[in-house]
Design a protein around this motif. Structure first.
Motif, PDB file in Angstrom:
ATOM      1  N   ARG A 102      -5.122   9.844  -2.443  1.00  0.00           N
ATOM      2  CA  ARG A 102      -5.566   8.750  -3.549  1.00  0.00           C
ATOM      3  C   ARG A 102      -4.554   7.492  -3.212  1.00  0.00           C
ATOM      4  O   ARG A 102      -3.258   7.606  -2.982  1.00  0.00           O
ATOM      5  N   LEU A 103      -5.136   6.369  -2.551  1.00  0.00           N
ATOM      6  CA  LEU A 103      -4.146   5.318  -2.124  1.00  0.00           C
ATOM      7  C   LEU A 103      -3.928   4.166  -3.105  1.00  0.00           C
ATOM      8  O   LEU A 103      -4.902   4.167  -4.078  1.00  0.00           O
ATOM      9  N   SER A 104      -2.877   3.721  -3.216  1.00  0.00           N
ATOM     10  CA  SER A 104      -2.726   2.549  -4.203  1.00  0.00           C
ATOM     11  C   SER A 104      -2.294   1.037  -3.485  1.00  0.00           C
ATOM     12  O   SER A 104      -1.499   1.448  -2.777  1.00  0.00           O
ATOM     13  N   CYS A 105      -2.496   0.150  -4.229  1.00  0.00           N
ATOM     14  CA  CYS A 105      -2.277  -1.023  -3.487  1.00  0.00           C
ATOM     15  C   CYS A 105      -1.964  -1.918  -4.813  1.00  0.00           C
ATOM     16  O   CYS A 105      -2.557  -2.411  -5.784  1.00  0.00           O
ATOM     17  N   ALA A 106      -0.538  -2.237  -4.578  1.00  0.00           N
ATOM     18  CA  ALA A 106       0.135  -2.854  -5.878  1.00  0.00           C
ATOM     19  C   ALA A 106       0.163  -4.449  -5.169  1.00  0.00           C
ATOM     20  O   ALA A 106       0.645  -4.591  -4.357  1.00  0.00           O
ATOM     21  N   ALA A 107      -0.270  -5.343  -6.184  1.00  0.00           N
ATOM     22  CA  ALA A 107      -0.114  -6.764  -5.944  1.00  0.00           C
ATOM     23  C   ALA A 107       0.970  -7.344  -6.623  1.00  0.00           C
ATOM     24  O   ALA A 107       1.183  -7.296  -7.881  1.00  0.00           O
ATOM     25  N   SER A 108       1.560  -8.252  -6.251  1.00  0.00           N
ATOM     26  CA  SER A 108       2.505  -9.155  -6.843  1.00  0.00           C
ATOM     27  C   SER A 108       2.484 -10.708  -6.486  1.00  0.00           C
ATOM     28  O   SER A 108       1.980 -10.942  -5.481  1.00  0.00           O
ATOM     29  N   GLY A 109       3.255 -11.552  -6.995  1.00  0.00           N
ATOM     30  CA  GLY A 109       3.069 -12.836  -6.681  1.00  0.00           C
ATOM     31  C   GLY A 109       1.844 -13.470  -7.146  1.00  0.00           C
ATOM     32  O   GLY A 109       1.893 -14.831  -7.041  1.00  0.00           O
ATOM     33  N   SER A 110       0.677 -12.784  -7.535  1.00  0.00           N
ATOM     34  CA  SER A 110      -0.437 -13.444  -7.969  1.00  0.00           C
ATOM     35  C   SER A 110      -1.210 -12.487  -8.687  1.00  0.00           C
ATOM     36  O   SER A 110      -1.245 -11.272  -8.436  1.00  0.00           O
ATOM     37  N   VAL A 111      -2.179 -13.022  -9.510  1.00  0.00           N
ATOM     38  CA  VAL A 111      -2.747 -12.241 -10.236  1.00  0.00           C
ATOM     39  C   VAL A 111      -4.257 -11.938  -9.572  1.00  0.00           C
ATOM     40  O   VAL A 111      -4.805 -12.871  -9.133  1.00  0.00           O
ATOM     41  N   ILE A 112      -4.562 -10.672  -9.224  1.00  0.00           N
ATOM     42  CA  ILE A 112      -5.687 -10.385  -8.235  1.00  0.00           C
ATOM     43  C   ILE A 112      -7.185 -10.248  -9.148  1.00  0.00           C
ATOM     44  O   ILE A 112      -8.097 -10.322  -8.561  1.00  0.00           O
ATOM     45  N   TYR A 118      -7.202   0.934  -6.169  1.00  0.00           N
ATOM     46  CA  TYR A 118      -7.057   2.321  -5.647  1.00  0.00           C
ATOM     47  C   TYR A 118      -8.122   2.792  -4.855  1.00  0.00           C
ATOM     48  O   TYR A 118      -9.255   2.158  -4.488  1.00  0.00           O
ATOM     49  N   LEU A 119      -7.864   3.791  -3.991  1.00  0.00           N
ATOM     50  CA  LEU A 119      -8.907   4.319  -2.920  1.00  0.00           C
ATOM     51  C   LEU A 119      -8.899   5.842  -3.142  1.00  0.00           C
ATOM     52  O   LEU A 119      -7.967   6.355  -2.724  1.00  0.00           O
ATOM     53  N   GLU A 171       0.775  -1.091  -0.014  1.00  0.00           N
ATOM     54  CA  GLU A 171      -0.096   0.078  -0.047  1.00  0.00           C
ATOM     55  C   GLU A 171       0.874   1.320  -0.084  1.00  0.00           C
ATOM     56  O   GLU A 171       1.890   1.423   0.615  1.00  0.00           O
ATOM     57  N   SER A 172       0.402   2.452  -0.657  1.00  0.00           N
ATOM     58  CA  SER A 172       1.172   3.505  -0.571  1.00  0.00           C
ATOM     59  C   SER A 172      -0.053   4.834  -0.833  1.00  0.00           C
ATOM     60  O   SER A 172      -1.128   4.555  -1.050  1.00  0.00           O
ATOM     61  N   GLY A 173       0.400   5.905  -0.517  1.00  0.00           N
ATOM     62  CA  GLY A 173      -0.302   7.154  -0.970  1.00  0.00           C
ATOM     63  C   GLY A 173      -0.747   7.689   0.204  1.00  0.00           C
ATOM     64  O   GLY A 173      -1.469   9.012   0.065  1.00  0.00           O
ATOM     65  N   GLY A 174      -0.621   7.327   1.476  1.00  0.00           N
ATOM     66  CA  GLY A 174      -0.892   7.969   2.692  1.00  0.00           C
ATOM     67  C   GLY A 174      -0.211   9.323   3.010  1.00  0.00           C
ATOM     68  O   GLY A 174       0.790   9.610   2.406  1.00  0.00           O
ATOM     69  N   GLY A 175      -0.829   9.973   3.853  1.00  0.00           N
ATOM     70  CA  GLY A 175       0.201  11.252   4.426  1.00  0.00           C
ATOM     71  C   GLY A 175      -0.681  11.899   5.380  1.00  0.00           C
ATOM     72  O   GLY A 175      -1.809  11.501   5.932  1.00  0.00           O
ATOM     73  N   LEU A 176      -0.367  13.300   5.569  1.00  0.00           N
ATOM     74  CA  LEU A 176      -1.263  14.178   6.435  1.00  0.00           C
ATOM     75  C   LEU A 176      -2.087  15.129   5.628  1.00  0.00           C
ATOM     76  O   LEU A 176      -1.507  15.591   4.673  1.00  0.00           O
TER      77      LEU A 176
END
Length: 114
Positions: free
Chosen positions: A19-29, A79-80, A6-11
């Motif tokens: 806008r948050l992102s969630c990148a998946a690896s190791g498997s197709v989601i 994404y969120l 997960e990435s994109g957080g902050g103050l």
């Protein structure tokens, strides 16, 4: 085994956006329902938004109309979009399958404060 980052957080100030992102690896989601969860200080982790493999969405009442979940299966990413943020949205946000498996990522901190 799928790995989620997960990435994109902050103050951000109340009323702001992230806008948050969630990148998946190791498997197709693409075949999985995916969700964004959050854990606020002193509270249990809760599911706030979910998206089916076909793209239909469901939101918790507390975020309905302000948060939007989406997915890009070509990028294996979820994404969120977070708008009109409130102090009570402060939490660590995680993505995972719905229902969740036990391979949680590190999450991304969202802090809403003036």
């Amino acid at each position: 085994q799928v790995q989620l980052v997960e990435s994109g957080g902050g103050l951000v100030q109340p009323g702001g956006s992230l806008r948050l992102s969630c990148a998946a690896s190791g498997s197709v989601i693409r075949a999985y329902a995916m969700g964004w969860y959050r854990r606020a200080p002193g509270k249990q982790r809760e599911l706030v938004a979910r998206i089916s493999s076909l793209g239909s969405t469901i939101y918790a009442d507390s975020v309905k109309g302000r948060l939007t979940i989406s997915r890009d299966n070509a990028k294996n990413t979820v994404y969120l979009q977070m708008n009109s943020l409130k102090n009570e949205d402060t939490a660590v946000y995680y993505c995972n399958t719905v229902p969740p498996n036990d391979r949680w990522g590190q999450g991304t901190q969202v802090t809403v404060s003036s």
